[in-house]
Design an enzyme around this catalytic site. Structure first.
Site, PDB file in Angstrom:
ATOM      1  N   ASP A 150      47.666  23.731  39.304  1.00 31.98           N
ATOM      2  CA  ASP A 150      46.474  23.028  39.737  1.00 31.98           C
ATOM      3  C   ASP A 150      45.474  23.129  38.580  1.00 31.98           C
ATOM      4  O   ASP A 150      45.715  23.799  37.578  1.00 31.98           O
ATOM      5  CB  ASP A 150      45.943  23.620  41.058  1.00 31.98           C
ATOM      6  CG  ASP A 150      45.092  22.611  41.815  1.00 31.98           C
ATOM      7  OD1 ASP A 150      45.014  22.696  43.046  1.00 31.98           O
ATOM      8  OD2 ASP A 150      44.517  21.709  41.159  1.00 31.98           O
TER       9      ASP A 150
HETATM   10  C1  GLC Z   1      42.081  19.727  42.237  1.00 29.57           C
HETATM   11  C2  GLC Z   1      42.883  19.902  43.482  1.00 29.57           C
HETATM   12  C3  GLC Z   1      44.212  19.224  43.431  1.00 29.57           C
HETATM   13  C4  GLC Z   1      44.130  18.017  42.504  1.00 29.57           C
HETATM   14  C5  GLC Z   1      43.895  18.550  41.104  1.00 29.57           C
HETATM   15  C6  GLC Z   1      43.762  17.423  40.070  1.00 29.57           C
HETATM   16  O1  GLC Z   1      41.279  20.851  42.003  1.00 29.57           O
HETATM   17  O2  GLC Z   1      43.087  21.202  43.980  1.00 29.57           O
HETATM   18  O3  GLC Z   1      44.559  18.866  44.771  1.00 29.57           O
HETATM   19  O4  GLC Z   1      45.327  17.263  42.557  1.00 29.57           O
HETATM   20  O5  GLC Z   1      42.738  19.377  41.037  1.00 29.57           O
HETATM   21  O6  GLC Z   1      42.571  16.736  40.266  1.00 29.57           O
END
Ligand code: GLC
Length: 733
Positions: A283
């Site tokens: 993430d």
């Molecule tokens: C965010 C989220 C995730 C998302 C990623 C990219 O913090 O937790 O669900 O896909 O970052 O934006």
């Protein structure tokens, strides 16, 4: 599959193989490419950076991204949108030595240009075919605008409405959440990732992110393996079995090890036990955040722990880029481990067809034709109609008739395109969203609008003006609820009640004697006990997207007979949370007529509305519940029940099958959903619904995560809500 000529062209084009006569398999293509790659180029494939702004967190990668792409030091970008930009970046990638194309990812959570109802609202439809269809349209619009990868579906189960990201999921039930996960993966990926109407899915967030302690965003997750296996693991597993191409690791630690460096989750369970062949992306910044977890000493230690645990691609932070080369030279990370991660990523680029044609998703004509097309908007309308849950309808005040000529419309949410878009519709064209206010005007009604309350302070405003609007109208419609940005990521709340003065306003409006219909707009289960008591009718309309106003009007006037049910329990008090339908008996169930039971001294244990609950403008009767012998070795029995439409109006019923394992070698819930069927019936019509009873309906995981089906007595329960069921017993030999 051998695409000999095309691959040969690629290899020659990439200057990798000069011999024209060799037959090349896709496997060989990747192996040959891998052999050509330097350490820097391999590490580059593991790097994904964001572009233009902090979409979902701080952008820690202070590097010249375009330059690094040209040097083959970046494998993927996120938050690059539009064909022009994507094409520009791809051009840069093709200037690198091996001309390995980039993959472009984006959070398309409930719509790319056309906005769909939030995922939790779609889940309320219990219409798996419709859910797959809207997922397909999300992918179609995304692919038409140059993307190859969307970060969805989010499949985290949650029993805690304080956590804002319940908005993105399918609610509290692992059986239904698994069916929704399968439908969304199939819709997004289709049967061929090289198809320019499909993109890669990304199952998130692995694992257990929906169970943060105290519902606090990003908080620790601590549960037994039995609890994980029975309630939280199934949706991830179902999505992998459905062929999900990628998985995203969760921010949270899972039983004391951060998910992003959790060898049990990523290597042992996902890749070895489940045989997952795609790749795992972190993430946002979550590799570097291993240092904040105090699980890694520094970014270098974080890089080693994450890659060795099976985390293939690092999103945004630069631990891999900065330290992997050193770590390999020091022997702290094996080059074989790196090669395995690179191979997984290259294989997906190949499946997407990007080696054959890096610009295959960049077709302006296709984009102009598909984005916000009438066909896709119509799908958004149909899904929105099917997502609205009718919670109260006293004296059948709904559906409204053509006798209604004037409407008092109260509440600024009824005019807010921004709020109708929901919490995560980054690329939606909000100017094309139909609000309830717009739709009522388009119906030719006299609309007497009043704010009723201030959207910021939630304090009542101009009460006399508001009451006057009601007095001069045939019906009062009140839009209440949260703001769309009060659910989703970083939107956990300790109080999920609808603001007090919004509720009091409904009580004041009721005093006018006019029928009061309340539209609850929210991204999570919310509490509104005063409204529940005072309103004549209540609809949960969530955040419905581009066609919100039309869908609400179609339900209010009965053009569409509401069919949705709650995919998540609505608590009566925040102190009850976590509250869910599949609770356990305990040693002192409340069913015992004694004072010492599993309860509170200051509040009921009952929710405001239970899982699976939702009304219709007609009623359905259940009869002839039966258990028949199974027709094949893997079907132990068949449960059948007759459902009758007892009203004057065509309607759809979501028939639910729950199972209780009466006695087992671990404590089991009082009931678990093990089947749903959505059926439409004309007035007076009956249909017999049959549910096959397989191992999945009877089994469970023990505390060592072994799946078991034990002989003994079971209770099968069938009905239109988890709290309104008929039952019959069954003995498994
Ligand atoms: C965010 C989220 C995730 C998302 C990623 C990219 O913090 O937790 O669900 O896909 O970052 O934006």
């Amino acid at each position: 599959m051998k695409r000999i000529i095309t691959l040969l062209f690629c290899l020659c084009g990439f200057g990798i193989i000069n011999v024209a006569s060799q037959t090349v398999t896709e496997e060989d293509f990747i192996s040959n490419l891998l052999k050509q790659m330097t350490l820097d180029e391999k590490i580059g494939q593991l790097a994904q950076y964001t572009y233009r702004g902090n979409f979902t967190g701080p952008d820690g990668a202070n590097i010249p991204k375009e330059e690094y792409v040209k040097q083959g030091k970046i494998g993927s970008m996120l938050n690059v949108t539009g064909i022009k930009e994507i094409h520009r970046f791809q051009e840069l990638a093709l200037q690198s030595r091996l001309r390995i194309p980039l993959i472009f990812g984006l959070d398309v959570i409930h719509g790319y240009r056309t906005c769909f109802p939030i995922p939790l609202a779609e889940a309320a439809s219990f219409d798996l075919a419709m859910i797959e269809e809207t997922a397909r349209y999300n992918a179609m619009e995304s692919a038409a605008d140059g993307l190859n990868w969307i970060f969805g579906p989010m499949v985290d189960i949650s029993w805690d409405a304080r956590w804002g990201r319940v908005m993105e999921g399918a609610g509290e039930d692992p059986y239904y959440g698994s069916r929704v996960a399968e439908a969304r993966v199939k819709g997004i990926q289709g049967n061929n990732l090289a198809d320019t109407a499909t993109v890669m899915a990304c199952i998130k967030h692995f694992a257990g992110y929906g169970a943060p302690t105290a519902g606090k965003e990003y908080n620790s997750v601590d549960m037994s393996l039995g609890q994980f296996a029975n309630f939280y693991m199934p949706t991830y597993h179902a999505a992998i079995k459905a062929g999900a191409a990628t998985v995203m690791s969760a921010f949270n630690d899972f039983n004391n090890i951060p998910s992003t460096a959790n060898d049990f989750l990523l290597n042992r369970l996902l890749k070895q036990q489940w045989g997952f062949k795609g790749f795992v992306v972190s993430d946002y910044n979550s590799v570097e955040e291993l240092v904040n977890h105090r699980y890694a000493y520094d970014k270098k230690d974080a890089a080693a722990k994450a890659l060795n645990a099976g985390l293939d691609m690092e999103m945004v932070s630069t631990c891999y880029l900065t330290y992997l080369k050193e770590l390999i030279q020091e022997g702290k990370v094996k080059e074989k481990t790196l090669d395995n991660a690179v191979r997984r990523i290259l294989e997906k680029k190949q499946e997407l067809g990007l080696f054959e044609d890096p610009f295959r998703y960049c077709n302006p004509a296709r984009s102009a034709k598909i984005l916000n097309s009438p066909e896709i908007r119509n799908a958004s309308l149909r899904m929105a109609e099917r997502s609205i849950v009718l919670l109260e309808n006293k004296q059948s005040v709904l559906p409204l008739t053509s006798q209604v000529k004037s409407v008092a419309l109260i509440g600024g949410l009824s005019k807010s395109q921004n709020d109708m878009a929901g919490a995560w519709a980054a690329t939606t064209d909000r100017s094309k969203i139909i609000t309830l206010y717009d739709a009522l005007l388009q119906k030719g009604l006299e609309v007497n609008y009043a704010d009723g309350y201030d959207l910021k302070s939630n304090r009542m405003t101009d009460l006399q003006k508001t009451l006057q609007a009601a007095r001069t109208s045939d019906i009062v419609l009140v839009a209440v609820g949260e703001r769309a940005n009060q659910s989703g990521e970083k939107a956990a709340k300790v109080d999920i009640s609808i603001p007090e003065e919004q509720q009091r306003l409904v009580s004041e409006l009721k005093k006018t004697g006019k029928p009061v219909v309340v539209l609850v707009m929210c991204g999570r289960p919310v509490i509104f006990n005063e409204i529940k008591e005072k309103a004549d009718a209540v609809l949960c309309t969530w955040w419905l997207g581009s066609e919100a106003g039309n869908a609400i009007c179609n339900v209010l006037w009965g053009t569409y007979n509401p069919s949705a049910k709650l995919p998540m329990t609505f608590p009566a008090h925040v102190g009850q949370i976590p509250i869910y339908y599949q609770y356990k008996s305990t040693g002192r169930p409340t069913s015992l007529k004694q004072t010492y039971t599993a309860s509170y001294i200051d509040y009921s244990t009952e929710p405001a509305y239970p899982f699976g609950y939702g009304l219709s403008y007609t009623t359905f009767g259940y009869s002839d519940l039966n258990v028949l012998p199974g027709k094949s070795p893997d079907i132990h029995a068949e449960v059948s029940v007759k459902v009758t439409n007892q009203g004057q109006r065509t309607g759809e019923e979501i028939v639910q099958l729950y199972v209780q394992d009466k006695v087992a070698s671990v404590t089991r819930p009082i009931k678990e959903l093990k089947g749903i069927q959505k059926i439409q019936m004309e007035p007076g019509e009956s249909k017999t619904v049959t549910f096959p009873i397989t191992n999945e309906a009877l089994g469970f995981y023990d505390n060592e995560m072994n799946y078991k089906v034990e002989p003994g007595e079971f209770i099968f329960m069938v009905g239109g809500s988890s709290n309104n069921l008929q039952q019959i017993t069954f003995t498994l030999k």
